[in-house]
Design a protein around this motif. Structure first.
Motif: not given
Length: 731
Positions: A430-432, A474-475, A485-489
């Motif tokens: 993700a951008e963040a 995750s950030t 966190s795209p992984k958690l999504a």
């Protein structure tokens, strides 16, 4: 030349040792001496028969294993005697006045005989029947006949205790070898029914139990999940029947002791006791009567004398890679444990160095590979600078291992295992995440392009690597504030699908405890019941967590860190989710083997979450090459394995390759050589593979909390991390 150098080293140690020497006999020279090391408090007995190498004996471990015929204690006594003895007397030998059977610790163990000049005809006939012209065991007679023959001569023959133990061991070995052949033949014919445990064993497990019981002291190196525990319990039952064993010590990581207790109670009717608590509590526990006694490796360091006083018949070492470093205190103390039989269990008998295998084999048979100096000389290939470049003579090593080492891979017994499917699910940054990730990558690239790296630069390189890995998850692991966190999504999307149906359960792993807690928040949002396990959980709490997941149908997900996941049996689940891939393939297989193991009746799904276009994807491509040495030693036919040592100047070249950065035009080797050298790795990706292993260790030390807010206090935090890494390496 090599042996002369080693003898000289022991003479130097004798002169530097300042040993306290006491004559225990009545004779001035040819006598027994007690040698005490004032620093360690260790005491050994030296018997002097002459002044030449090979004349004398010592009770120390080095003398028994080095095959040199001397040790520093013998040399210390001889040096002390020579100070007061005229030169002509130093050429004399002790006069043999009484017959004595002793054990000769040469290249091979042999019974030997001190035969006096004046002896009876019967003793002379015995000497010629069993011994050669040097009065060493000839092999013409049988050990079963030897002791009765000794008792029949008119002289009072002294049989030394180690010689008597050796004879007894050889008789037992011959008997069990005959039994093994008989049983294996019956197994092949389908007629063997030993009924060792209340559950049926697969044929390969029965074969494993026969091997462990009949060979005496062995290593079982089966792949994870093939049932090493149940094979061990079956072997112990066989030893109890055939050899009368009644005291079994199991040494395991602290987190696994309760698992052993559960398995013993499930598959046997034997009494089992876990050693735990304060020193006084443990002292009382050691006084109790039990069949199985369970201790962890740290307790061996504290309680070795109490354990040996119990006199276990069998010692089982679980996850024996804990003693792969022969210089560690734990390894040294474990190797001082005494037992007639030994079963060593490890799914990873070797990762990158043959020296680790040597250390493990030492516990089983300290003479199997010969002295360390000879083993290293025979099997290591060094360049002109002394750097390790490969291994050789592996066929000879495999030949020596064969009588004591049994290893089966998953592939060999795949038809008896449930199917397994592996899927890699890629997610995008993700951008963040991308902004701080690129900041770390840019900083890392700038450091790697420097002509030389200072000590602080090298520590910053490792910190950047850790930050990049955490940001892929995750950030929140990075800044403790945001949680992109795209992984958690993706995890939230996968869970309903993976749990569809009434009986499916999932085990999810992460290296980071913080990531596990974030995954728990996802499950809370989905209304899915779960349990959490990590390395800091106490043994009793760990047992309760395992029981809840295994017995509660509503508890659908098991969240665990690698530190918490060691030694788990989770066949109730049928899916493994890796929130990030570990950098060591052995750890990855250990995770999966928690579910995909004997006792699993359903196909197993493995889902790996990988962030595309990042360091994670590059590491994914290196995992297979890390296995090359393992396969070459145990599974291959090649006699040599060549590789390039990952020396210090190469380390950060590997980091550059991992993150896709070109090598600078000039690097100053003298500065680079200050970096601690990682273990050598194997071609074709030698440098990358070795560096991944080192970085994995670093990642295990530099947790999210340690790297948070690095900028304000970079030097202090990294110094603390480096110190922690040093402690880990020392252990």
């Amino acid at each position: 030349m090599l042996r002369e150098e080693q003898i000289d080293i022991r003479r130097q140690r004798a002169r530097a040792g300042r040993f306290r020497i006491e004559n225990l006999g009545k004779k001035r020279v040819f006598s027994e001496y007690r040698v005490t090391n004032p620093e360690s408090g260790g005491q050994y007995t030296v018997t002097v028969h002459g002044f030449d190498v090979g004349d004398n004996a010592c009770t120390c471990p080095d003398f028994k294993s080095n095959t040199l015929g001397t040790c520093k204690h013998i040399e210390a006594v001889l040096e002390n005697l020579k100070d007061d003895l005229p030169a002509h007397l130093q050429k004399k030998k002790a006069t043999i006045t009484r017959p004595e059977v002793y054990l000769h610790y040469g290249d091979t163990l042999q019974l030997a005989l001190h035969l006096p000049q004046r002896h009876s005809d019967k003793l002379g006939q015995l000497a010629k029947r069993f011994f050669d012209e040097k009065w060493r065991w000839s092999g013409r007679g049988r050990y079963e006949d030897f002791i009765p023959a000794v008792e029949a001569v008119p002289e009072d023959v002294t049989v030394m205790s180690d010689a008597l133990d050796f004879v007894d061991s050889e008789i037992s070995r011959a008997e069990m070898a005959a039994r093994e052949k008989e049983w294996v033949d019956q197994l092949a014919a389908g007629s063997l029914d030993l009924n060792l445990l209340p559950v049926p064993l697969y044929d390969y497990q029965t074969r494993g139990a026969l091997f462990l019981a009949c060979r005496g002291r062995t290593i079982l190196g089966d792949d994870m999940g093939l049932g090493k525990t149940i094979q061990t319990l079956a072997a112990v039952e066989l030893l109890a029947r055939e050899r009368g064993v009644s005291r079994v010590l199991v040494v395991a990581p602290a987190s696994v002791k309760y698992q052993w207790e559960s398995e013993i109670r499930k598959f046997t009717r034997r009494a089992v006791q876990i050693i735990d608590g304060s020193p006084d509590d443990r002292k009382d526990q050691y006084a109790e009567v039990t069949f199985y006694r369970l201790v962890n490796y740290e307790q061996v360091v504290r309680d070795r004398e109490a354990i040996n006083a119990w006199k276990p018949d069998v010692i089982v070492l679980d996850e024996a890679q804990r003693i792969k470093n022969w210089e560690s205190k734990t390894s040294k103390e474990v190797k001082k444990l005494k037992s007639r039989y030994a079963i060593v269990l490890t799914g990873t008998p070797l990762e990158n160095k043959l020296e680790e295998l040597y250390s493990i084999v030492q516990f089983v048979d300290e003479r199997r590979f010969g002295p360390a100096f000879q083993f290293l000389h025979d099997h290591r290939v060094l360049d002109e600078n002394g750097n390790l470049t490969g291994y050789r003579n592996l066929d000879k090593m495999r030949e020596k291992l064969e009588p004591i080492f049994l290893r089966r891979t998953r592939g060999e017994v795949l038809t008896q295992l449930p199917s397994r499917t592996d899927n890699t699910v890629f997610v995008e940054l993700a951008e963040a995440q991308r902004v701080p990730y690129e900041d770390q990558r840019t900083t890392l690239a700038r450091l790697l392009q420097k002509g030389h790296l200072t000590d602080l630069d090298r520590k910053r390189v490792l910190a950047c690597i850790v930050n990049m890995r955490m940001l892929c998850d995750s950030t929140f692991l990075f800044d403790k504030q945001t949680n992109t966190s795209p992984k958690l999504a993706e995890f939230a999307e996968l869970i309903p699908e993976l749990l569809a149906g009434e009986d499916h359960k999932v085990v999810a792993f992460s290296q980071w405890e913080t990531m596990i807690l974030k995954a728990a928040e996802v499950l809370d949002g989905l209304g899915v019941a779960y349990v959490i396990l990590h390395g800091g959980l106490a043994g009793k709490d760990r047992k309760a967590v395992l029981e809840q997941f295994n017995t509660d149908p509503e508890c659908r997900v098991f969240l665990s860190t690698d530190a918490g996941g060691t030694g788990l049996n989770l066949q109730v689940a049928d899916t493994v989710v890796n929130l990030e891939l570990p950098w060591n393939p052995a750890v990855l297989e250990q995770r999966i083997a928690r579910v995909h193991r004997m006792g699993q009746s359903r196909p197993v799904r493995v889902v790996n979450l990988v962030t595309r276009g990042t360091i994670e994807e590059r590491v994914l491509r290196t995992l297979e090459s890390k296995q090359s040495l393992f396969a070459g030693v145990f599974d291959g036919d090649e006699d040599e394995i060549a590789f390039t040592g990952a020396t210090q100047p190469k380390l950060f070249d590997a980091v550059r390759e991992l993150v896709g950065e070109p090598k600078p035009e000039s690097v100053v080797p003298a500065v680079e050589q200050a970096v601690p050298a990682p273990a050598a790795a194997i071609a074709p990706s030698a440098v990358v593979v070795a560096s991944v292993q080192m970085l994995e260790a670093v990642v295990g030390v530099l947790t999210a909390d340690m790297v948070r807010d690095l900028a304000p206090d970079l030097r202090a935090r990294i110094a603390a991390a480096a110190a922690a890494l040093g402690r880990v390496a020392a252990e």
